[in-house]
Design a protein around this motif. Structure first.
Motif, mmCIF file in Angstrom:
data_model
loop_
_atom_site.group_PDB
_atom_site.id
_atom_site.type_symbol
_atom_site.label_atom_id
_atom_site.label_comp_id
_atom_site.label_asym_id
_atom_site.label_seq_id
_atom_site.Cartn_x
_atom_site.Cartn_y
_atom_site.Cartn_z
ATOM 1 N N GLU A 87 0.765 -1.170 -0.117
ATOM 2 C CA GLU A 87 -0.060 -0.073 0.113
ATOM 3 C C GLU A 87 0.909 1.318 0.039
ATOM 4 N N PRO A 88 1.887 1.519 0.886
ATOM 5 C CA PRO A 88 2.643 2.664 0.787
ATOM 6 C C PRO A 88 3.774 2.507 -0.415
ATOM 7 N N ILE A 89 4.094 1.483 -0.749
ATOM 8 C CA ILE A 89 4.947 1.354 -2.045
ATOM 9 C C ILE A 89 4.093 2.005 -3.436
ATOM 10 N N ILE A 90 2.635 1.517 -3.414
ATOM 11 C CA ILE A 90 1.868 2.046 -4.463
ATOM 12 C C ILE A 90 1.743 3.654 -4.341
ATOM 13 N N MET A 91 1.552 4.064 -3.237
ATOM 14 C CA MET A 91 1.487 5.637 -2.979
ATOM 15 C C MET A 91 2.726 5.998 -3.419
ATOM 16 N N VAL A 92 3.991 5.645 -3.142
ATOM 17 C CA VAL A 92 5.074 6.096 -3.324
ATOM 18 C C VAL A 92 5.363 6.243 -4.978
ATOM 19 N N VAL A 93 5.033 5.280 -5.433
ATOM 20 C CA VAL A 93 5.463 4.877 -7.070
ATOM 21 C C VAL A 93 4.466 5.737 -7.739
ATOM 22 N N LEU A 94 3.355 5.830 -7.624
ATOM 23 C CA LEU A 94 2.240 6.784 -8.251
ATOM 24 C C LEU A 94 2.574 8.016 -8.002
#
Length: 407
Positions: A377-384
């Protein structure tokens, strides 16, 4: 000498039909029937005092999934344990199934059994839906007179394997979703948003910052060659899956790579060991010889590395080597698994020990997938956020510079 008559055993093809008509009292009624043709339906209903007005052949429809087979196995096990005769159980499950393709499959198998075939051989005619493990266990149950017990064990096995597969799919969904969403957002920005900024900047008459020029160059490429990008991506995906399904070397490489992936690799390894242990435990508990069981285990492993390892184990066991030593020689099983197998062999409770190994690794997969979901979930936020934020900043840099000049 010519034979007076030639008898050829042919299974009459039956299809599902819907019909409408009126009964003896003139009341309109309708229903469904499985028969070899409309003539059979008309004559059958006429004997019941029903005048047929309309008959329509129903489409086979639907796709038969592993989930359908798992549900069917559980239903059959439950009914047979309750004392329902085999053919009646097939009739109940087949006619009551919402998927017409499943209904047709089960009623076809019932017809085979009615004409003298044993159940295992009837299943073997449909290898796409019933693998060697399924057929071997059913055959063992028929031979020992414990078909209801073996079906119950088989249903439990398939439910456990189905749960593991669902968890692996859930684990893989997050990284794939990130890639797909990131690509879609990038494409939309490059094709529709960035060109409007380009038109605005052309009237500035000033030198643009390097990040802005880079984004605009990439945007120009997307606008001019979007069809080529889409074609290359589609072709690459198709070529990958085509080669993967047909090339042993490709399967070996991809499965080996999957086991080495950070985080995901451990989830896949644990799921494979759980499936491997559960399959061998189920086969061994059913009384299937170890060497023969390993043949089914290899096919159910779900990973080519473990498939090859299981085949090597099978060869070593057939020459008199112990299962524990054979597993150790493959270098793909954790020390804990090998030690528990050794204890099971020494105590004569190998099936129970393998079942405990499977339970342990299934719980490990549950925990790993839950942790992965929280991590992604935090990885998705960081990447996008980085992707979209980077493009937005690059396109607003010239406006910021103009503001500084004006002030």
């Amino acid at each position: 000498m010519a034979s007076v008559s030639a008898t050829v055993d042919k299974k009459v093809k039956e299809d599902n039909y819907s019909w409408e008509g009126v009964d003896k009292n003139g009341k309109a009624i309708r229903g469904e029937m499985r028969a070899a043709g409309t003539v059979v339906i008309t004559s059958t209903l006429r004997r019941q005092g029903i005048k047929v007005n309309k008959i329509k052949k129903l489409p086979t429809g639907g796709k038969i999934t592993d989930k359908d087979i798992t549900l069917f196995t559980r239903q059959m096990a439950t009914m047979m344990k309750s004392g329902v005769p085999l053919l009646q159980a097939f009739d109940i499950v087949g006619k009551g199934h919402s998927n017409r393709a499943v209904s047709k499959l089960l009623l076809d198998i019932k017809t085979d059994v009615e004409t003298g075939s044993n159940l295992a051989d009837a299943f073997r005619k449909y290898p796409l839906y019933f693998d060697a493990l399924f057929c071997n266990l059913v055959g063992a149950g028929e031979a020992a007179g414990i078909l209801d017990t073996l079906l119950d064990r088989l249903a439990t096995y398939k439910e456990k394997i189905q749960a593991i597969k669902s968890k692996i799919k859930s684990a893989l969904f997050y990284p794939i979703s990130i890639i797909v969403v990131a690509f879609i957002i990038t494409a939309v920005m490059m094709i529709f948003v960035i060109p409007s900024f380009k038109d605005l900047f052309e009237g500035f008459g000033a030198e643009l910052p390097a990040p802005t020029l880079l984004i605009m160059t990439i945007s120009d490429f997307f606008v001019a060659y979007w069809w080529m990008i889409l074609g290359v991506l589609s072709g690459a995906i198709y070529a990958f899956f085509y080669t993967w399904k047909r090339s042993v070397a490709m399967q070996r490489y991809i499965d080996r790579l999957a086991l080495k992936l950070p985080v995901l690799g451990e989830v896949i390894r644990k799921a494979t060991i759980a499936r491997w242990s559960r399959t061998l435990s189920t086969m061994f508990a059913a009384g299937v010889p170890l060497v023969e069981s390993l043949d089914s285990v290899a096919g159910a492993a779900g990973n080519f590395i473990y498939y090859e390892a299981t085949k090597n184990i099978q060869v070593e066991v057939s020459t008199g080597n112990s299962l524990m030593a054979s597993m150790a020689n493959t270098n793909v099983f954790p020390t804990m698994v090998i030690q528990m197998v050794a204890i099971g062999e020494e105590s004569g409770s190998l099936d129970s020990m393998l079942s405990k190994i499977a339970d342990f690794y299934e719980a490990e997969v549950d925990d790993a997938v839950a942790a992965l979901s929280s991590l992604m979930e935090p990885i998705i936020m960081v990447v996008l956020g980085s992707l979209i934020g980077g493009m937005v900043v690059a396109m607003y840099l010239p406006i910021f510079k103009m503001g500084m000049v004006v002030s």
